[in-house]
Design an enzyme around this catalytic site. Structure first.
Site, PDB file in Angstrom:
ATOM      1  N   SER A 117       0.849  -1.183   0.000  1.00  0.00           N
ATOM      2  CA  SER A 117       0.000   0.000   0.000  1.00  0.00           C
ATOM      3  C   SER A 117       0.900   1.253   0.000  1.00  0.00           C
ATOM      4  O   SER A 117       1.808   1.343  -0.815  1.00  0.00           O
ATOM      5  CB  SER A 117      -0.958  -0.030   1.198  1.00  0.00           C
ATOM      6  N   ASP A 158      -8.672  -5.250  -5.783  1.00  0.00           N
ATOM      7  CA  ASP A 158      -8.240  -4.122  -4.965  1.00  0.00           C
ATOM      8  C   ASP A 158      -8.455  -2.793  -5.694  1.00  0.00           C
ATOM      9  O   ASP A 158      -7.866  -2.564  -6.755  1.00  0.00           O
ATOM     10  CB  ASP A 158      -6.757  -4.293  -4.621  1.00  0.00           C
ATOM     11  N   HIS A 178      -6.298  -6.240  -1.578  1.00  0.00           N
ATOM     12  CA  HIS A 178      -5.211  -5.346  -1.196  1.00  0.00           C
ATOM     13  C   HIS A 178      -4.100  -6.076  -0.434  1.00  0.00           C
ATOM     14  O   HIS A 178      -4.353  -6.664   0.623  1.00  0.00           O
ATOM     15  CB  HIS A 178      -5.797  -4.229  -0.329  1.00  0.00           C
TER      16      HIS A 178
END
Length: 474
Positions: free
Chosen positions: A153, A416, A441
């Site tokens: 991320s 995601d 994710h």
């Protein structure tokens, strides 16, 4: 499973054996006259490490750095074991316990005031990592060992940018679910959410939103919303910011389910991992639960409240802003909310607005709503002009989609929503995309599970092969 999952005993106790370590970090890397320092936290697991083995450095992101990652996370439990590597986790400044403002001799820096948050930038964080590598190399005599940097991320973005800016310090990077283009209006987030839900479920949510809009038109409807959605306070639909905050909160319930669909986060104590797209959509498309789509939307809200052990929905915009205005390290905002909001307001944007017409949640949280939050939380100068200028600087500094970098792998999950800002096509022959069908994710970073789809297992094998290429290249 509802409530906070209980960790497997072996994982919990193993993580307790990982020593919390600290080192002296520079406060402002870009001002040589400023000699102030602070203590930054890190964790090491050298169980599999041999003398010439590599160092796998995982960068912390916008939250607490949990030592369980260097015990059971994919990097430690799989990759480090295969390559006889040392696993290291470095906590990001201003998050977890790594507070540059904590120490008494920095008398002016005792909280998360706007003045003190000026040292919270991705550029400072990258230089933190560079300085840390030099520090640990000297301390542990690692001058002959190769380093690979990892992140997921936001920290995945940092990993890619680190390899671009400091190629002499690491031989490669694995940048999972990493957004690399800063944007003010991230409206495509909801495009991926919509696609991931499927047409039937998406249509049901659109119908629920339409029915909700009718309730929002008159005071009788406000009372119904207040009761049926279990709001914490009386609801007044004439207060626009409260309406926007409520609808975005309800949408956020589903956004979160999509983003983390069927991952394996429960190893680190995550809640509600049993609530998946299938669960939500089974409710939204089941007319036996309620003839009206809005009734089914209320049922989804009930499921989320129960999963997070919450009695009611906080929707008051003024209360939300006040919470994030709190500069005290002991406040709930210090868990990461205030810090990350600041970074979005001065570096990245990433505002997940409702401005895409085809998405199912209506027009109730436009990008202007998020820009307003920046000004309301941090002060009037944090307006659209400052934000757009900051976004331009971020993309100029790192390159955005035009990022020039070698020896980086970019894993992304097709479900995601963040892959809309990531690398889904090869940048060049040395930096390639890895789009993992059916995953969410950062799914590649979690421990293996018997429920993992074949595509995820194959992706991890691809990562292993890429790491081998990084480490054996001359």
């Amino acid at each position: 499973m509802l409530g906070i999952p209980v960790r497997k005993d072996i994982s919990f106790y193993a993580s307790q054996q990982i020593e919390e370590q600290w080192f002296e970090q520079t406060l402002d890397h870009f001002n040589p006259v400023d000699t102030r320092t602070w203590k930054q936290r890190f964790f090491i697991n050298d169980t599999f490490h041999t003398k010439n083995g590599p160092i796998f450095l995982q960068l912390g992101g916008e939250g607490n750095a949990d030592p369980i990652w260097v015990v059971e996370g994919q990097i430690a439990a799989n990759y480090a074991k295969r390559f006889n590597a040392m696993s290291v986790l470095l906590e990001h400044r201003y998050y977890g316990k790594s507070w540059p403002t904590e120490y008494a001799f920095i008398l002016a820096l005792k909280n998360m005031s706007v003045e003190n948050l000026q040292y919270l930038t991705s550029q400072q964080a990258l230089q933190d990592a560079a300085y840390f590598i030099e520090y640990l190399t000297t301390k542990l005599a690692l001058s002959d060992n190769k380093w690979v940097i990892f992140g997921g991320s936001y920290s995945g973005s940092l990993a890619a940018w680190f390899r671009a800016k400091y190629p002499h310090l690491v031989v490669g990077a694995i940048a999972s679910s990493a957004p690399i283009e800063a944007v003010v209006n991230f409206k495509d987030y909801l495009s991926v959410v919509s696609d991931s839900l499927g047409q039937k479920c998406d249509d049901a949510i659109k119908e629920a939103t339409h029915e909700l809009s009718l309730e929002l038109d008159h005071p009788v409807g406000w009372k119904s919303i207040e009761k049926q959605f279990k709001l914490c306070e009386p609801f007044n639909g004439s207060i626009v910011d409260d309406v926007y905050n409520l609808v975005s909160t309800l949408a956020g319930n589903i956004e979160g389910v999509v983003q983390y669909n069927k991952d394996n986060r429960d190893f680190e104590g995550a809640v509600a991992t049993n609530i998946t797209i299938d669960v939500i959509c089974d409710v939204m498309t089941n007319t036996s639960i309620g003839a009206k789509a809005l009734d089914r939307y209320m049922k989804v809200n009930d499921i989320i409240l129960e999963a997070y052990n919450q009695k009611c929905v906080d929707f008051k915009y003024e209360k939300f802003v006040k919470q994030l205005q709190n500069t005290d390290w002991k406040s709930s905002a210090a868990a990461g909310g205030r810090q990350w909001t600041y970074q979005t307001c001065v570096e990245f944007g990433f505002f997940q607005s409702s401005d895409l017409k085809s998405q199912p949640f209506g027009p109730y949280f436009p990008v202007e709503f998020f820009i307003k939050q920046c000004a309301d939380i941090f002060g009037p100068k944090y307006d659209q002009t400052l934000l757009e200028k900051s976004i331009q600087f971020t993309n100029n500094f790192y390159g955005g989609y035009a990022l020039k970098v070698r020896k980086v792998l970019f894993p992304n999950g097709s479900i995601d929503p963040w892959h809309a800002l990531g690398v889904t096509k090869d940048l060049n022959q040395y930096s390639k995309a890895l789009l993992i069908n059916g995953t969410a994710h950062c799914a590649d970073m979690y421990p293996e599970s018997q429920k993992d789809p074949k595509e995820l297992t194959e992706a991890r094998n691809h990562i292993i092969n890429t790491l081998n290429d990084f480490l054996t290249a001359q």
